[in-house]
Design a protein around this motif. Structure first.
Motif, PDB file in Angstrom:
ATOM      1  N   LEU A 252       1.319  -1.137  -0.049  1.00 12.69           N
ATOM      2  CA  LEU A 252       0.057   0.135   0.179  1.00 12.69           C
ATOM      3  C   LEU A 252       0.527   1.322  -0.279  1.00 12.69           C
ATOM      4  N   ASP A 253       0.732   2.340  -0.901  1.00 10.14           N
ATOM      5  CA  ASP A 253       1.490   3.290  -1.288  1.00 10.14           C
ATOM      6  C   ASP A 253       0.341   4.192  -0.482  1.00 10.14           C
ATOM      7  N   VAL A 254       1.085   4.926   1.094  1.00 14.49           N
ATOM      8  CA  VAL A 254       0.378   4.945   1.689  1.00 14.49           C
ATOM      9  C   VAL A 254      -0.151   6.889   1.473  1.00 14.49           C
ATOM     10  N   GLU A 255       1.012   7.390   1.261  1.00 13.45           N
ATOM     11  CA  GLU A 255       1.265   8.830   0.261  1.00 13.45           C
ATOM     12  C   GLU A 255       0.145   9.011  -0.636  1.00 13.45           C
ATOM     13  N   ARG A 256       0.408   8.404  -1.928  1.00 10.90           N
ATOM     14  CA  ARG A 256      -0.549   8.532  -3.085  1.00 10.90           C
ATOM     15  C   ARG A 256      -1.225   8.551  -2.776  1.00 10.90           C
ATOM     16  N   THR A 257      -2.090   7.555  -2.010  1.00 10.35           N
ATOM     17  CA  THR A 257      -2.926   7.423  -1.302  1.00 10.35           C
ATOM     18  C   THR A 257      -4.289   8.409  -1.103  1.00 10.35           C
ATOM     19  N   ILE A 258      -3.225   9.186  -0.196  1.00 11.26           N
ATOM     20  CA  ILE A 258      -3.728  10.505   0.567  1.00 11.26           C
ATOM     21  C   ILE A 258      -3.724  11.336  -0.031  1.00 11.26           C
ATOM     22  N   TRP A 259      -2.336  11.026  -1.176  1.00 13.76           N
ATOM     23  CA  TRP A 259      -2.546  12.804  -2.317  1.00 13.76           C
ATOM     24  C   TRP A 259      -4.129  12.813  -2.986  1.00 13.76           C
ATOM     25  N   LYS A 260      -3.833  11.574  -3.517  1.00  6.59           N
ATOM     26  CA  LYS A 260      -4.998  11.013  -4.219  1.00  6.59           C
ATOM     27  C   LYS A 260      -6.609  11.373  -3.967  1.00  6.59           C
ATOM     28  N   ASN A 261      -6.353  11.536  -2.814  1.00  6.27           N
ATOM     29  CA  ASN A 261      -8.034  11.788  -2.704  1.00  6.27           C
ATOM     30  C   ASN A 261      -8.109  12.768  -1.905  1.00  6.27           C
ATOM     31  N   LEU A 262      -7.075  12.961  -1.487  1.00  2.00           N
ATOM     32  CA  LEU A 262      -7.892  15.138  -1.059  1.00  2.00           C
ATOM     33  C   LEU A 262      -8.813  15.407  -1.224  1.00  2.00           C
ATOM     34  N   VAL A 263      -9.423  15.414  -2.904  1.00  2.00           N
ATOM     35  CA  VAL A 263     -10.412  16.124  -3.669  1.00  2.00           C
ATOM     36  C   VAL A 263     -11.238  15.573  -2.371  1.00  2.00           C
ATOM     37  N   ASN A 264     -11.589  14.948  -1.722  1.00  2.00           N
ATOM     38  CA  ASN A 264     -12.726  13.789  -0.893  1.00  2.00           C
ATOM     39  C   ASN A 264     -12.880  14.203   0.539  1.00  2.00           C
ATOM     40  N   ASN A 266     -13.337  16.442   3.654  1.00  2.00           N
ATOM     41  CA  ASN A 266     -14.761  16.832   4.312  1.00  2.00           C
ATOM     42  C   ASN A 266     -14.410  18.089   5.425  1.00  2.00           C
ATOM     43  N   PRO A 267     -13.853  19.325   5.360  1.00  2.00           N
ATOM     44  CA  PRO A 267     -13.883  20.402   6.356  1.00  2.00           C
ATOM     45  C   PRO A 267     -15.129  19.943   7.356  1.00  2.00           C
ATOM     46  N   GLU A 268     -16.323  19.969   6.603  1.00  2.00           N
ATOM     47  CA  GLU A 268     -17.265  19.980   7.862  1.00  2.00           C
ATOM     48  C   GLU A 268     -17.212  18.940   9.302  1.00  2.00           C
ATOM     49  N   TYR A 273     -12.051  11.063   3.458  1.00  2.00           N
ATOM     50  CA  TYR A 273     -12.872   9.978   2.461  1.00  2.00           C
ATOM     51  C   TYR A 273     -12.349   8.613   1.589  1.00  2.00           C
ATOM     52  N   VAL A 274     -11.620   8.192   1.401  1.00  2.04           N
ATOM     53  CA  VAL A 274     -11.102   7.358   0.812  1.00  2.04           C
ATOM     54  C   VAL A 274     -11.608   6.235  -0.702  1.00  2.04           C
ATOM     55  N   ASP A 275     -11.515   6.785  -1.550  1.00  4.38           N
ATOM     56  CA  ASP A 275     -12.461   5.883  -2.431  1.00  4.38           C
ATOM     57  C   ASP A 275     -11.949   5.374  -3.927  1.00  4.38           C
ATOM     58  N   ARG A 276     -10.478   5.531  -3.186  1.00  8.37           N
ATOM     59  CA  ARG A 276      -8.952   4.901  -4.333  1.00  8.37           C
ATOM     60  C   ARG A 276      -8.527   4.563  -3.707  1.00  8.37           C
TER      61      ARG A 276
END
Length: 450
Positions: A252-264, A266-268, A273-276
């Protein structure tokens, strides 16, 4: 003699048979004079003559090597005197060491030694005075000769002293020295000494042969330790991106996973939220890279032969590298079964003779199974009796996809003479001859394996 007497200096200063160590042992007040001989500063009136007398002693002992046979004691004395000279010129002083290059000896340890002053020519006398034991030797590959890391002038001095030491070793009565275990233990392995041992090994037996093998083994181990650090990070293979990554937690590439899912994000609720999930590819090339090392074992190539034989054994220990070793003069010998032990390889070589690269080609060509996954390291000065045929064979290998790395020299000086016709032909082919430090060859091999 009168000038030396007026200066209050001993008459032994003018005797080439008395080593500097012996002189300092007898007259301890001279130690500081030799140690700071060329240190910057102004001379007091009359000091320039005293300084000139001390300098002349060093020049007399180091460069007045004479002719005739040389004993192990005389060689050790010369190495110590050469150490005093390099310190006077600033080489040893720059690294905080002592004359003679003895690692770990305390700087300024000018105490009495245990020398003697018999002999002539190179000067005899040895002991444990300022040099801390016999000199370390100045052969290529020693790794701590004078001039190391001190610019062009230092390298030039190192080359001159190496040539002088090689001449002294050639004149040694090695068989007598090796037959005496006490004398043999005092020898410090160097490239020039190893060359002489390899040349004379057929004439040695019993205790002398055992001592010779021990010296060669020591030198091989010392050089291997240096080369091993340069090869330590060599790649064992490249990632095969045609194979999808295995979806397991350890990949598992944790850093890439976080970076790619930053669009998800939720500031509230301040949650990501990780979808991939993204995984690292870990599959590597499974086909071993084949390295064929062809070594010219003529006497002029001893430095390169020793270094490259040791280097081949190191690469042979890496995963995914299939190493083959061929030595040749007028005939070729497949030394692949012993490639993991450079000591055994060196004992099986026979220095000297002519050079017929076509014999080596006849052994090397059948070993090429996958041209684009094969590298041929050819170590020679390329003074062949049939240059056209050898070049044609190397050109055919190159055009088939084999990576050709011609090596003219891999020593400390890089001054090996290479056939200019061959050098130009190989340059035009896009495979220029490597000369200089062995790091160049290590870099080329690592780039091929990457």
């Amino acid at each position: 003699m009168a000038v030396v007497g007026d200066l209050g200096l001993p008459a032994a200063l003018l005797d080439p048979s008395v080593s500097v160590d012996t002189l300092v042992q007898r007259f301890p007040e001279l130690a500081d004079g030799f140690r700071n001989l060329l240190a910057p500063g102004e001379d007091a009136p009359g000091d320039e003559v005293r300084r000139a007398a001390l300098v002349s002693k060093l020049l007399l002992n180091v460069f007045g090597t004479g002719t005739g046979d040389v004993t192990a004691t005389q060689l050790a004395a010369w190495q110590q005197d050469a150490g005093w000279l390099t310190q006077a010129l600033g080489a040893c002083g720059a690294q905080g060491g002592t004359p003679g290059g003895a690692p770990g000896a305390a700087a300024g340890s000018g105490g009495p030694g245990t020398g003697s002053d018999t002999g002539s020519g190179t000067g005899a006398g040895s002991g444990t005075g300022p040099g801390g034991g016999p000199g370390a030797g100045y052969g290529a590959g020693a790794g701590h000769g004078p001039g190391t890391g001190y610019g062009e002038s230092g390298r030039e001095l190192s080359g001159v002293l190496a040539d002088l030491e090689a001449d002294l070793v050639r004149r040694m009565r090695l068989r007598e020295v090796l037959a005496d275990p006490a004398l043999a233990r005092r020898l410090t392995p160097s490239m020039s000494l190893v060359e002489q041992l390899l040349r004379d090994k057929a004439n040695l037996s019993g205790v002398a042969l055992a001592n010779a093998k021990a010296l060669i083994r020591r030198f091989v181990d010392e050089v291997a330790e240096v080369l091993r650090t340069q090869v330590a990070k060599a790649s064992a293979g490249v990632i095969d991106r045609s194979i999808p990554p295995k979806r397991v937690f350890r990949n598992l590439d944790v850093e890439r996973t976080i970076w790619k899912n930053l669009v998800n994000y939720n500031p509230e609720d301040q949650r990501l939220y990780v979808d991939r999930l993204y995984y690292r590819r870990t599959a590597k090339r499974t086909t071993p890279a084949r390295m064929i090392v062809v070594v010219d074992q003529s006497g002029s190539m001893v430095d390169a032969m020793v270094n490259c034989t040791i280097l081949a054994s190191i690469f042979a220990g890496l995963p995914k590298v299939d190493v083959h070793l061929i030595a040749y003069d007028t005939r070729a010998l497949d030394l692949t079964p012993w490639v993991h032990d450079p000591f055994e390889v060196l004992l099986r070589t026979q220095l000297g003779g002519g050079t017929d690269g076509t014999a080596a080609l006849a052994l090397a060509q059948p070993k090429v199974a996958d041209p684009r996954n094969t590298v041929v390291v050819w170590i020679s000065d390329f003074y062949e009796w049939n240059c056209d045929a050898v070049f044609a064979g190397m050109e055919a290998l190159h055009r088939s996809g084999v990576r050709i790395i011609p090596v003219g020299s891999v020593n400390s000086g890089g001054q090996q003479s290479v056939n200019p016709w061959f050098r130009q032909k190989l340059k035009n082919l896009g495979t220029p001859v490597i000369s200089g430090h062995i790091r160049k060859l290590v870099l080329e091999l690592k780039n091929f394996l990457a």
